[in-house]
Write a protein that holds these residues in place. Structure first.
Motif, PDB file in Angstrom:
ATOM      1  N   HIS A  76      12.404  -1.530   0.699  1.00 55.37           N
ATOM      2  CA  HIS A  76      11.106  -1.017   1.146  1.00 55.37           C
ATOM      3  C   HIS A  76      10.309  -2.114   1.861  1.00 55.37           C
ATOM      4  CE1 HIS A  76       7.581   1.516   1.212  1.00 55.37           C
ATOM      5  NE2 HIS A  76       6.894   0.483   0.787  1.00 55.37           N
ATOM      6  N   TYR A  77      10.242  -3.289   1.259  1.00 54.77           N
ATOM      7  CA  TYR A  77       9.509  -4.401   1.875  1.00 54.77           C
ATOM      8  C   TYR A  77      10.199  -4.868   3.155  1.00 54.77           C
ATOM      9  CZ  TYR A  77       5.878  -4.969  -1.584  1.00 54.77           C
ATOM     10  OH  TYR A  77       4.757  -4.763  -2.352  1.00 54.77           O
TER      11      TYR A  77
ATOM     12  N   LEU B 157       0.830  -1.208   0.000  1.00 52.25           N
ATOM     13  CA  LEU B 157       0.000   0.000   0.000  1.00 52.25           C
ATOM     14  C   LEU B 157       0.864   1.258   0.000  1.00 52.25           C
ATOM     15  CD1 LEU B 157      -2.770  -1.079   2.536  1.00 52.25           C
ATOM     16  CD2 LEU B 157      -2.995  -0.884   0.035  1.00 52.25           C
ATOM     17  N   ASP B 158       1.922   1.256   0.794  1.00 57.82           N
ATOM     18  CA  ASP B 158       2.781   2.435   0.918  1.00 57.82           C
ATOM     19  C   ASP B 158       3.526   2.734  -0.381  1.00 57.82           C
ATOM     20  OD1 ASP B 158       4.064   4.578   2.329  1.00 57.82           O
ATOM     21  OD2 ASP B 158       5.827   3.301   2.552  1.00 57.82           O
ATOM     22  N   ILE B 159       4.132   1.719  -0.989  1.00 57.36           N
ATOM     23  CA  ILE B 159       4.889   1.985  -2.219  1.00 57.36           C
ATOM     24  C   ILE B 159       3.935   2.298  -3.365  1.00 57.36           C
ATOM     25  CG2 ILE B 159       5.147  -0.368  -3.146  1.00 57.36           C
ATOM     26  CD1 ILE B 159       7.897   2.355  -2.935  1.00 57.36           C
ATOM     27  N   GLY B 160       2.763   1.687  -3.347  1.00 57.21           N
ATOM     28  CA  GLY B 160       1.753   2.034  -4.349  1.00 57.21           C
ATOM     29  C   GLY B 160       1.353   3.491  -4.257  1.00 57.21           C
ATOM     30  N   TYR B 161       1.187   3.971  -3.026  1.00 58.43           N
ATOM     31  CA  TYR B 161       0.880   5.383  -2.810  1.00 58.43           C
ATOM     32  C   TYR B 161       2.011   6.270  -3.315  1.00 58.43           C
ATOM     33  CZ  TYR B 161       1.408   9.729  -0.236  1.00 58.43           C
ATOM     34  OH  TYR B 161       1.674  11.032   0.090  1.00 58.43           O
TER      35      TYR B 161
ATOM     36  N   ILE C 232       3.305  15.922   2.686  1.00 61.80           N
ATOM     37  CA  ILE C 232       3.456  15.739   4.140  1.00 61.80           C
ATOM     38  C   ILE C 232       2.145  15.262   4.758  1.00 61.80           C
ATOM     39  CG2 ILE C 232       3.900  16.921   6.328  1.00 61.80           C
ATOM     40  CD1 ILE C 232       5.838  18.765   4.707  1.00 61.80           C
ATOM     41  N   ALA C 233       1.049  15.954   4.461  1.00 60.21           N
ATOM     42  CA  ALA C 233      -0.250  15.581   5.032  1.00 60.21           C
ATOM     43  C   ALA C 233      -0.652  14.173   4.613  1.00 60.21           C
ATOM     44  CB  ALA C 233      -1.318  16.589   4.616  1.00 60.21           C
ATOM     45  N   LEU C 234      -0.504  13.883   3.333  1.00 61.90           N
ATOM     46  CA  LEU C 234      -0.859  12.540   2.869  1.00 61.90           C
ATOM     47  C   LEU C 234       0.067  11.483   3.451  1.00 61.90           C
ATOM     48  CD1 LEU C 234      -1.758  13.245  -0.875  1.00 61.90           C
ATOM     49  CD2 LEU C 234      -3.323  12.687   1.003  1.00 61.90           C
ATOM     50  N   SER C 235       1.336  11.815   3.612  1.00 63.14           N
ATOM     51  CA  SER C 235       2.285  10.849   4.178  1.00 63.14           C
ATOM     52  C   SER C 235       1.948  10.501   5.622  1.00 63.14           C
ATOM     53  CB  SER C 235       3.711  11.376   4.083  1.00 63.14           C
ATOM     54  OG  SER C 235       4.110  11.445   2.747  1.00 63.14           O
TER      55      SER C 235
ATOM     56  N   HIS D 112       1.051   6.720   6.640  1.00 61.65           N
ATOM     57  CA  HIS D 112       1.755   5.976   7.684  1.00 61.65           C
ATOM     58  C   HIS D 112       0.782   5.387   8.709  1.00 61.65           C
ATOM     59  CE1 HIS D 112       5.533   7.596   6.147  1.00 61.65           C
ATOM     60  NE2 HIS D 112       6.118   6.648   6.863  1.00 61.65           N
ATOM     61  N   VAL D 113      -0.327   6.065   8.923  1.00 61.58           N
ATOM     62  CA  VAL D 113      -1.336   5.546   9.851  1.00 61.58           C
ATOM     63  C   VAL D 113      -2.209   4.500   9.162  1.00 61.58           C
ATOM     64  CG1 VAL D 113      -3.366   6.135  11.235  1.00 61.58           C
ATOM     65  CG2 VAL D 113      -1.343   7.616  11.298  1.00 61.58           C
ATOM     66  N   VAL D 114      -2.877   4.891   8.077  1.00 61.78           N
ATOM     67  CA  VAL D 114      -3.920   4.054   7.474  1.00 61.78           C
ATOM     68  C   VAL D 114      -3.350   2.928   6.611  1.00 61.78           C
ATOM     69  CG1 VAL D 114      -5.947   4.081   5.961  1.00 61.78           C
ATOM     70  CG2 VAL D 114      -5.554   5.968   7.550  1.00 61.78           C
ATOM     71  N   PHE D 115      -2.328   3.207   5.812  1.00 62.18           N
ATOM     72  CA  PHE D 115      -1.798   2.196   4.891  1.00 62.18           C
ATOM     73  C   PHE D 115      -0.685   1.348   5.495  1.00 62.18           C
ATOM     74  CE2 PHE D 115      -2.852   4.270   0.503  1.00 62.18           C
ATOM     75  CZ  PHE D 115      -4.193   4.174   0.791  1.00 62.18           C
TER      76      PHE D 115
END
Length: 167
Positions: free
Chosen positions: A74-75, A25-29, A136-139, A143-146
């Protein structure tokens, strides 16, 4: 089936699953964000991850192998994040009872740790946050949701904690 009657689940397996979900999810984002907003290729995003280990110039000069290194790193980091959460949740009952609170706090901590400790100490050559308030806001949210929420969900499945985390 009650909690007591449920078969034991493998903590290492579910920790790995949580880390893999979070990493994907994080790298996809990251790839989507930088690709859509700045036209950055996915390989360049992965090179930036690899730069933490091999330096910015070497990462940028690298090709598919360096991108693969970035993806692996990353993984690997996400699985380590999941393992750290699993250790905490296996020792602190409140993390199992208050799943979403614990995960949210962990996600906030991960954002701070990555941006103000890990990346500045790496060979990436970056210090502090990039000058993009949307990133920054999306990150923070990512970090919380994804990242933290999937890790907490998976670890909680193994530990048999409160399913909702709302108590």
């Amino acid at each position: 089936m009650t909690v007591a009657a449920r078969p034991a689940r493998s903590l290492p397996l579910w920790t790995l699953i949580g880390g893999l979900i979070a990493a994907t999810l994080d790298i996809g984002y990251a790839i989507s964000y930088w690709g859509i907003t700045k036209g950055v290729a996915a390989t360049r995003v992965l090179h930036s991850v690899a730069s933490g280990l091999i330096g910015r110039e070497a990462a940028l000069a690298g090709g598919a192998g360096t991108a693969a290194l970035g993806l692996f790193l990353h993984y690997f980091i996400a699985v380590l994040m999941a393992a750290a959460y699993a250790i905490g949740a296996s020792r602190l009952a409140w993390m199992r009872r208050r799943l979403w609170l614990a995960a949210t706090l962990y996600g906030l901590w991960l954002f701070v740790a990555m941006n103000f400790i890990v990346v500045p100490l790496s060979r990436a050559g970056m210090k502090g946050l990039p000058p993009d308030p949307v990133w920054i806001a999306l990150s923070i949210a990512v970090h919380v949701v994804f990242v933290a929420w999937p890790i907490a969900w998976a670890v909680n499945r193994a530990l048999g904690g409160n399913r909702t985390g709302l108590r």
